[in-house]
Enzyme design. Structure first.
Site, PDB file in Angstrom:
ATOM      1  N   ARG A  71      -4.196   6.481   0.312  1.00 19.23           N
ATOM      2  CA  ARG A  71      -4.697   7.419   1.124  1.00 19.23           C
ATOM      3  C   ARG A  71      -3.692   8.240   1.345  1.00 19.23           C
ATOM      4  O   ARG A  71      -4.142   9.662   1.871  1.00 19.23           O
ATOM      5  CB  ARG A  71      -5.835   6.834   1.361  1.00 19.23           C
TER       6      ARG A  71
ATOM      7  N   TYR B 195     -14.342 -13.097   0.353  1.00 14.10           N
ATOM      8  CA  TYR B 195     -15.188 -11.698  -0.691  1.00 14.10           C
ATOM      9  C   TYR B 195     -16.079 -11.822  -1.258  1.00 14.10           C
ATOM     10  O   TYR B 195     -17.195 -10.989  -1.254  1.00 14.10           O
ATOM     11  CB  TYR B 195     -14.346 -10.478  -1.197  1.00 14.10           C
TER      12      TYR B 195
ATOM     13  N   ARG C 154      -7.450  11.039  -6.291  1.00 17.41           N
ATOM     14  CA  ARG C 154      -8.588  10.504  -6.424  1.00 17.41           C
ATOM     15  C   ARG C 154     -10.335  11.731  -6.062  1.00 17.41           C
ATOM     16  O   ARG C 154     -11.137  11.370  -6.468  1.00 17.41           O
ATOM     17  CB  ARG C 154      -8.841   9.444  -5.029  1.00 17.41           C
TER      18      ARG C 154
ATOM     19  N   ASP D  93      -6.336  -3.874  -7.855  1.00 17.02           N
ATOM     20  CA  ASP D  93      -6.913  -4.337  -6.504  1.00 17.02           C
ATOM     21  C   ASP D  93      -7.361  -6.009  -6.760  1.00 17.02           C
ATOM     22  O   ASP D  93      -7.318  -5.996  -7.547  1.00 17.02           O
ATOM     23  CB  ASP D  93      -8.622  -3.674  -5.859  1.00 17.02           C
TER      24      ASP D  93
ATOM     25  N   ARG E  60       1.009  -1.214   0.093  1.00 18.73           N
ATOM     26  CA  ARG E  60       0.124   0.221   0.091  1.00 18.73           C
ATOM     27  C   ARG E  60       0.671   1.250  -0.235  1.00 18.73           C
ATOM     28  O   ARG E  60       0.793   2.253   0.683  1.00 18.73           O
ATOM     29  CB  ARG E  60      -0.794   0.332   1.181  1.00 18.73           C
TER      30      ARG E  60
HETATM   31  O1  CP3 Z   1      -0.251  -1.820  -2.615  1.00 23.20           O
HETATM   32  C1  CP3 Z   1      -0.767  -0.956  -2.518  1.00 23.20           C
HETATM   33  O2  CP3 Z   1      -0.394  -0.377  -3.086  1.00 23.20           O
HETATM   34  C2  CP3 Z   1      -1.126  -1.578  -4.242  1.00 23.20           C
HETATM   35  C3  CP3 Z   1      -2.606  -1.525  -4.414  1.00 23.20           C
HETATM   36  C4  CP3 Z   1      -3.267  -2.083  -3.834  1.00 23.20           C
HETATM   37  C5  CP3 Z   1      -4.721  -2.273  -3.780  1.00 23.20           C
HETATM   38  N1  CP3 Z   1      -5.367  -3.266  -2.630  1.00 23.20           N
HETATM   39  C6  CP3 Z   1      -4.939  -0.398  -3.163  1.00 23.20           C
HETATM   40  C7  CP3 Z   1      -6.738   0.146  -2.535  1.00 23.20           C
HETATM   41  C8  CP3 Z   1      -2.926  -3.506  -3.563  1.00 23.20           C
HETATM   42  C9  CP3 Z   1      -1.930  -4.336  -3.270  1.00 23.20           C
HETATM   43  C10 CP3 Z   1      -4.672  -3.151  -2.217  1.00 23.20           C
HETATM   44  C11 CP3 Z   1      -4.764  -4.982  -2.412  1.00 23.20           C
HETATM   45  C12 CP3 Z   1      -5.750  -5.674  -1.689  1.00 23.20           C
HETATM   46  N2  CP3 Z   1      -6.899  -5.597  -1.604  1.00 23.20           N
HETATM   47  C13 CP3 Z   1      -5.721  -6.648  -0.613  1.00 23.20           C
HETATM   48  C14 CP3 Z   1      -4.701  -7.880   0.024  1.00 23.20           C
HETATM   49  C15 CP3 Z   1      -3.758  -6.781   0.840  1.00 23.20           C
HETATM   50  C16 CP3 Z   1      -4.176  -6.688   1.646  1.00 23.20           C
HETATM   51  O3  CP3 Z   1      -4.895  -5.262   2.602  1.00 23.20           O
HETATM   52  O4  CP3 Z   1      -4.575  -7.125   3.418  1.00 23.20           O
HETATM   53  C17 CP3 Z   1      -6.484  -6.763  -0.454  1.00 23.20           C
HETATM   54  C18 CP3 Z   1      -7.456  -7.511   0.718  1.00 23.20           C
HETATM   55  C19 CP3 Z   1      -8.264  -6.123  -1.322  1.00 23.20           C
HETATM   56  C20 CP3 Z   1      -9.208  -5.700  -0.612  1.00 23.20           C
HETATM   57  C21 CP3 Z   1      -9.728  -4.234  -0.080  1.00 23.20           C
HETATM   58  N3  CP3 Z   1      -9.433  -3.029  -1.096  1.00 23.20           N
HETATM   59  C22 CP3 Z   1     -10.319  -3.620   1.090  1.00 23.20           C
HETATM   60  C23 CP3 Z   1     -10.929  -4.320   1.578  1.00 23.20           C
HETATM   61  C24 CP3 Z   1     -10.209  -2.219  -0.045  1.00 23.20           C
HETATM   62  C25 CP3 Z   1     -11.012  -1.225   1.930  1.00 23.20           C
HETATM   63  C26 CP3 Z   1     -10.210  -0.884   2.950  1.00 23.20           C
HETATM   64  C27 CP3 Z   1      -9.428  -0.070   2.366  1.00 23.20           C
HETATM   65  O5  CP3 Z   1      -8.286   0.270   2.721  1.00 23.20           O
HETATM   66  O6  CP3 Z   1     -10.061   0.943   2.206  1.00 23.20           O
HETATM   67  C28 CP3 Z   1     -10.248  -1.634  -0.546  1.00 23.20           C
HETATM   68  C29 CP3 Z   1      -9.625  -0.704  -0.897  1.00 23.20           C
HETATM   69  C30 CP3 Z   1      -8.365  -0.160  -1.868  1.00 23.20           C
HETATM   70  N4  CP3 Z   1      -7.585  -0.675  -2.013  1.00 23.20           N
HETATM   71  C31 CP3 Z   1      -7.649   1.506  -1.316  1.00 23.20           C
HETATM   72  C32 CP3 Z   1      -6.306   1.086  -2.241  1.00 23.20           C
HETATM   73  C33 CP3 Z   1      -5.987   2.271  -1.787  1.00 23.20           C
HETATM   74  C34 CP3 Z   1      -8.360   2.636  -1.019  1.00 23.20           C
HETATM   75  C35 CP3 Z   1      -9.493   3.046  -1.795  1.00 23.20           C
HETATM   76  C36 CP3 Z   1      -9.377   4.262  -2.123  1.00 23.20           C
HETATM   77  O7  CP3 Z   1      -8.750   5.236  -2.119  1.00 23.20           O
HETATM   78  O8  CP3 Z   1     -11.077   4.774  -1.235  1.00 23.20           O
END
Ligand code: CP3
Length: 345
Positions: free
Chosen positions: A32, A154, A41, A78, A28
């Site tokens: 944000r 999910y 965004r 994602d 990540r």
């Molecule tokens: O790591 C990086 O910088 C690359 C991008 C990346 C994202 N998600 C961007 C994201 C990666 C590799 C992921 C993987 C991901 N997504 C996982 C596995 C890693 C982990 O965290 O355990 C999972 C479980 C997801 C599913 C997911 N996506 C959830 C549960 C959420 C909501 C939680 C949250 O943090 O908001 C997301 C959204 C998400 N994926 C965001 C980002 C930057 C936030 C969305 C936003 O900008 O509003």
């Protein structure tokens, strides 16, 4: 120990070299906590739309590279792009996380289809090509996918869950339906990762974020077996692409991961004792991790001390500095700059 010269340090470590200082990237690292991400965004539609817009997703991928000069860039996308590609309705609600049209029973698998998959996920290939064209030559481009078990949670729960009651009901009442879903995800995930490889990713990370909720025999069946199938297919067709598995929360089941074939690296979550990991995994295995993301958010003396402890414990073999889970949104961006400085000092 090899001195750092030229070339891609992350790839050298994944090939078994011990480098001092170690390469660093962060799960990540785009997101944000970065003001430039929040600004972009704010002028985009939904989060999934951002993932499917190559120019924007490429820009977000590059933001932390420009700011910090990290050794790895992770594709901005994602794990839920795969269910979307299979035709499941996926959306992200502000403050709520992902919402999917949940699968209710085995019969709902008929709603998922591989035809159309390649077309739906094609924008991700375009993102990869754009990033590769702009990336400094020393930086490794990392592609990724969610592992089948984690993505299934999910798809069946329909959202982030705490109890996992629905998927566990499938697992204990109707394992053949769960097996059919997992098989389909193995196939889709290999196709998706091959698209990323064809477009230019140089390493792969598999996110098994919910590895930590299963008893040992179920861990073998639903975590080890599907990941091993993906890794075997990728290794057979793309032997030059190293694969990292991040089985978050696996605890003592990391031992089972240490017996898996074909892995170049293993991601350690924050709770894994690093010296135990060094003793458990083969000496040539690249270990990646495992700074507490909340220590990074805190900064100061605690950050310096934890970086020192982790480097001392893991740095004697192939080691990639990372967090034990993703950067949290509250993290001050200057703490990441300080972390990079500490790791390279
Ligand atoms: O790591 C990086 O910088 C690359 C991008 C990346 C994202 N998600 C961007 C994201 C990666 C590799 C992921 C993987 C991901 N997504 C996982 C596995 C890693 C982990 O965290 O355990 C999972 C479980 C997801 C599913 C997911 N996506 C959830 C549960 C959420 C909501 C939680 C949250 O943090 O908001 C997301 C959204 C998400 N994926 C965001 C980002 C930057 C936030 C969305 C936003 O900008 O509003």
């Amino acid at each position: 120990m090899t001195a750092v010269s030229t070339g891609k340090t992350l790839l050298r470590v994944l090939a078994g070299s011990t480098l001092e200082p170690p390469p660093i990237w962060l799960m990540r690292q785009a997101g944000r906590y970065l003001p430039e991400y929040r600004a972009l965004r704010a002028r985009t539609g939904g989060f999934l739309e951002l993932c499917l817009s190559p120019a924007l997703a490429a820009e977000v991928t590059l933001q932390p590279i420009r700011r910090y000069g990290l050794d790895g860039a992770i594709l901005f996308s994602d794990i839920l792009v795969v269910p979307y590609g299979l035709g499941q309705a996926v959306s992200f609600r502000e403050g709520e996380g992902p919402i999917l049209e949940a699968l209710d029973h085995g019969g709902d698998l008929a709603r998922l289809a591989m035809d159309g998959f390649a077309g739906r996920v094609a924008p991700i290939g375009e993102t990869v090509r754009r990033v590769r064209a702009e990336l400094p030559p020393s930086v490794t481009l990392i592609g990724f996918a969610g592992s089948p078990w984690t993505v299934s949670t999910y798809m069946i729960e329909g959202r982030s869950s705490r109890e996992f009651g629905r998927i566990k009901a499938w697992l204990y009442r109707d394992p053949s339906a769960l097996a059919a879903l997992i098989d389909r995800l193995v196939e889709a995930t290999v196709a998706y990762l091959e698209l990323q490889i064809a477009a230019g990713v140089e390493a792969i990370q598999l996110f098994e974020s919910w590895a930590g909720i299963l008893p040992a025999p179920a861990f073998e069946r639903w975590v080890v077996t599907p990941n091993a199938a993906i890794i075997a297919q990728l290794n057979a067709r793309h032997p030059d692409i190293p694969v990292i598995l991040f089985p978050r929360g696996a605890g003592a089941n990391y031992q089972a991961v240490s017996r898996m074939a074909g892995l170049a690296g293993v991601g350690l979550d924050t709770t894994v004792p690093p010296t135990w990991a060094r003793q458990t995994f083969a000496p040539s295995m690249a270990l990646q991790g495992n700074l507490d993301p909340l220590v990074l958010a805190t900064g100061g003396a605690a950050l310096a001390e934890e970086v020192r402890r982790i480097r001392a414990a893991l740095g004697s073999g192939p080691f990639v500095f990372n967090l034990g889970h993703g950067v949290v949104p509250e993290t001050p961006p200057e703490h990441v700059a300080e972390l990079v400085r500490l790791v390279r000092a």
